[in-house]
Every structure is written in structure tokens, then in C-alpha cells.
Motif scaffolding. Structure first.
Motif, mmCIF file in Angstrom:
data_model
loop_
_atom_site.group_PDB
_atom_site.id
_atom_site.type_symbol
_atom_site.label_atom_id
_atom_site.label_comp_id
_atom_site.label_asym_id
_atom_site.label_seq_id
_atom_site.Cartn_x
_atom_site.Cartn_y
_atom_site.Cartn_z
ATOM 1 N N GLY A 24 -33.686 -5.653 -6.920
ATOM 2 C CA GLY A 24 -33.624 -5.185 -8.295
ATOM 3 C C GLY A 24 -34.723 -5.759 -9.154
ATOM 4 N N LEU A 25 -35.145 -4.968 -10.108
ATOM 5 C CA LEU A 25 -36.131 -5.448 -11.074
ATOM 6 C C LEU A 25 -35.617 -5.122 -12.461
ATOM 7 C CD1 LEU A 25 -39.122 -6.460 -11.686
ATOM 8 C CD2 LEU A 25 -39.662 -4.036 -11.826
ATOM 9 N N ASN A 26 -35.363 -6.159 -13.246
ATOM 10 C CA ASN A 26 -34.932 -5.977 -14.624
ATOM 11 C C ASN A 26 -36.005 -6.554 -15.528
ATOM 12 O OD1 ASN A 26 -32.372 -4.754 -14.589
ATOM 13 N ND2 ASN A 26 -31.493 -6.652 -13.804
ATOM 14 N N GLY A 31 -38.594 -0.284 -23.458
ATOM 15 C CA GLY A 31 -37.194 -0.230 -23.822
ATOM 16 C C GLY A 31 -36.463 -1.257 -22.978
ATOM 17 N N TYR A 32 -35.910 -0.820 -21.892
ATOM 18 C CA TYR A 32 -35.292 -1.761 -20.971
ATOM 19 C C TYR A 32 -35.402 -1.153 -19.579
ATOM 20 C CZ TYR A 32 -32.155 -5.299 -19.242
ATOM 21 O OH TYR A 32 -31.630 -6.351 -18.565
ATOM 22 N N GLY B 38 -21.431 6.299 -17.849
ATOM 23 C CA GLY B 38 -20.708 5.326 -17.027
ATOM 24 C C GLY B 38 -21.118 3.901 -17.362
ATOM 25 N N VAL B 39 -22.420 3.712 -17.542
ATOM 26 C CA VAL B 39 -22.966 2.379 -17.824
ATOM 27 C C VAL B 39 -22.450 1.871 -19.170
ATOM 28 C CG1 VAL B 39 -25.148 1.371 -18.595
ATOM 29 C CG2 VAL B 39 -24.992 2.359 -16.340
ATOM 30 N N LYS B 40 -22.320 2.808 -20.134
ATOM 31 C CA LYS B 40 -21.904 2.396 -21.474
ATOM 32 C C LYS B 40 -20.399 2.473 -21.688
ATOM 33 C CE LYS B 40 -26.281 3.265 -23.695
ATOM 34 N NZ LYS B 40 -27.143 4.286 -24.250
ATOM 35 N N PRO B 51 -26.331 -3.774 -14.553
ATOM 36 C CA PRO B 51 -27.641 -4.348 -14.889
ATOM 37 C C PRO B 51 -28.016 -4.152 -16.352
ATOM 38 C CG PRO B 51 -27.902 -2.359 -13.575
ATOM 39 C CD PRO B 51 -26.436 -2.664 -13.606
ATOM 40 N N TYR B 52 -27.293 -3.254 -17.041
ATOM 41 C CA TYR B 52 -27.613 -3.000 -18.448
ATOM 42 C C TYR B 52 -26.679 -3.768 -19.383
ATOM 43 C CZ TYR B 52 -30.439 0.831 -16.654
ATOM 44 O OH TYR B 52 -31.367 1.552 -15.973
#
Lengths: 257, 62
Positions: A24-26, A31-32, B38-40, B51-52
């Protein structure tokens, strides 16, 4: 401690379907940004690689005598070609049907390797495929027949009083295709793989018991091997069923019943 | 251009298959939308596997 080890080995039979991030790369840029290589992505790339290498290996048109690989591939091609010709009467959609068949087939077959991930057990992949096909077929029907396409929802010879009811039923059955096609593939693969995992867990337990039990376990083990054979057959059958239904949906859009 | 040196076949691909390409694009956006939802969603916004999660927490502060 031994009990703890056993606990680690026996996992939930549904754990194999979990999509996990392998790399993974965050980064807080653009933005993100989150780029991750999941097992789903890895196995999709693997499927692509296998399909391309299979076709590359089977390609020996420079030689007079075909290799076993090219004979096998050519017979698969001939069967899909005849299926498309029978259903649609022309080969216009053969590239799509052929690619679809090989994608699902190789995805199903790579999933039969123990400890691997089956991409068709992901609901996103199978439902995504069936959604794409339904939307495409609708666009195709609308582009060929324009507004006349909606006559598809009224079967010929329907009494006027029944038209509202029948249109509703036909519409629901048409939209249900988006799910039925994907869920058929998804459910078959998930059920088969779950069964294999459960049976393999039992067999592992019985084989690791006393010697007599281990020898006697060879009888259910042969049954297990037969089920593995069945699972291989299911991989082929599901790929075939998926493409044959896709063909008939395309046919429906072109010919309107 | 031939692919990996394989033989070229005069098969039309883009022209008959444009509805499938368009449908693929629509599905791509639908899946992206579903993922975003789904993520939110309540259930997964604070999940450590998300990851968010950090970004969502930051955004909700504002």
C-alpha cells in the motif's frame, strides 16, 4: 500451545474471500492518494499474464504441424465461434465473447490452486461484469432500434388490459439479469470453495490423528478428490454458462424477441 | 501494430464493441461511487483497515 497453533490453522472458511492489501501507498498528495495492490489486483494481473502467455505459447502459425497447445486453443476457439454463430448468426461480437470466456475460465481455474485467491468470488468482479453486460446490451438495443426497443417489454399478442402488468414483469425480469448473471457465477464459486475449505479442514484433522484413522481417512479423501474434479468442471461450466447467456442477451437486444 | 509479434487479423473491435466500452466506463464510475460510499459509511469510516480513515476523521473536524 499446541491448541493455540491448531486455532491458528483452522480459520473461518470464508476468510479466503477477503480482499486484503498486500502493498500500500498512502500519501497526502493530490488530495489524498491511496494506491494499494490487493490480492484481487494481483490475481487479476496474474490472470491477464496467464491468458496472454497461453495465447503466445499456442501461437505457432509459422510451423506446419501445430503444437498440442495450439490444437487445444484452436478447439476452444472453434467451440466459442460456433456458439456465437449459432446464437447471433455473425461473428461481430466474437472478440468480446472470447475474451470474456477466457477471463472467467482462467480466473476460475487459478482459483482452484490451494491458497490462491479467486477473483470471481469477489462480488464486485462478478456483479460488475454482469452490470457492464446489461448496460451494454441496453445501449446496443437502443442504438439499433431507437424507441422501438421498448416494445421488448410488451410481448406480442398481449391483451391491452394486461399491458401495464406485463410491462412491469418484463422490466423487472430484464433488470434482474444484471444481478442473476453475476450472482450465478459468484455463488457457484463461493459455495464450491467454501465446501472445499471445510472438507479440507476436516481431512487435515483426521489425517493428523492416529495412524489407523489416517489410513481410514483415505476413503473420504478419494471423495474429496472427486469433489475437486467437480470443482474444476464447475469452473468450465460457469464460464460457458456466463458467455452463453451473454450471447442470448445480445441476441435479445438485436432481434427483440 | 501486431501484439507481441502475433499475426494480425482484420477484426473490427472498437466499432461493434463501443456499447461495451461505454458500459464499462459507466460501471467503473458506479463501482467508484459504491466504494466511496462504503469508505465513508458509518460502519467503516473508523475501521482501522480503512486507508481513508485518517482523512475522513480530518474532514469531519472541519
Amino acid at each position: 500451545m499446541f491448541g493455540n497453533q491448531q486455532y491458528n490453522i483452522i480459520n473461518s472458511p470464508l476468510e479466503q474471500f477477503e480482499v486484503t492489501s498486500l502493498l500500500g501507498l498512502n500519501a497526502p498528495i493530490l488530495g489524498y492518494l491511496n494506491i494499494s495492490l490487493t490480492n484481487l489486483a494481483l490475481y487479476s494481473l496474474l490472470v491477464l499474464f496467464i491468458i496472454v502467455s497461453l495465447h503466445y505459447m499456442a501461437n505457432n502459425d509459422t510451423k506446419l504441424v501445430p503444437s498440442k497447445w495450439s490444437i487445444a486453443l484452436e478447439s476452444v476457439f472453434a467451440s466459442i465461434n460456433s456458439m456465437v454463430r449459432e446464437q447471433l448468426g455473425k461473428e461481430l461480437y466474437l472478440p468480446f465473447i472470447y475474451s470474456l470466456f477466457f477471463f472467467i475460465l482462467i480466473a476460475n481455474l487459478t482459483g482452484n490452486i490451494p491458497y490462491s485467491f479467486t477473483i470471481t468470488t469477489s462480488i464486485m468482479v462478478s456483479i460488475g461484469l454482469s452490470f457492464t453486460i446489461l448496460i451494454a446490451v441496453t445501449i446496443l438495443g437502443l442504438s439499433i432500434h431507437k424507441l422501438h426497443f421498448f416494445s421488448y417489454f410488451v410481448p406480442s399478442g398481449t391483451p391491452l388490459a394486461l399491458v401495464p402488468l406485463l410491462v412491469l414483469i418484463e422490466l423487472v425480469s430484464y433488470l434482474a439479469r444484471a444481478f442473476s448473471l453475476g450472482i450465478r457465477l459468484f455463488a457457484n464459486m463461493v459455495a464450491g470453495h467454501t465446501l472445499m475449505k471445510i472438507l479440507a479442514t476436516f481431512l487435515y484433522q483426521m489425517f493428523s490423528g492416529s495412524l489407523i484413522v489416517a489410513v481410514l481417512t483415505l476413503i473420504p479423501f478419494t471423495l474429496f478428490l472427486a469433489i475437486m474434479g467437480l470443482e474444476l468442471a464447475v469452473s468450465f461450466i460457469q464460464a460457458y454458462v456466463f458467455v452463453i447467456l451473454t450471447c442470448s442477451y445480445i441476441k435479445d437486444a438485436i432481434e427483440l424477441h | 501494430m501486431s501484439f507481441l509479434g502475433l499475426r494480425k487479423w482484420p477484426t473490427p473491435v472498437a466499432k461493434p464493441l463501443w456499447p461495451f466500452i461505454a458500459a464499462g466506463t459507466i460501471t467503473y464510475f458506479l463501482v467508484a461511487k459504491a466504494q466511496d460510499m462504503g469508505v465513508k459509511s458509518e460502519a467503516y469510516a473508523k475501521d482501522p483497515r480503512n486507508p481513508y480513515a485518517a482523512q475522513i476523521a480530518k474532514e469531519s473536524h472541519h
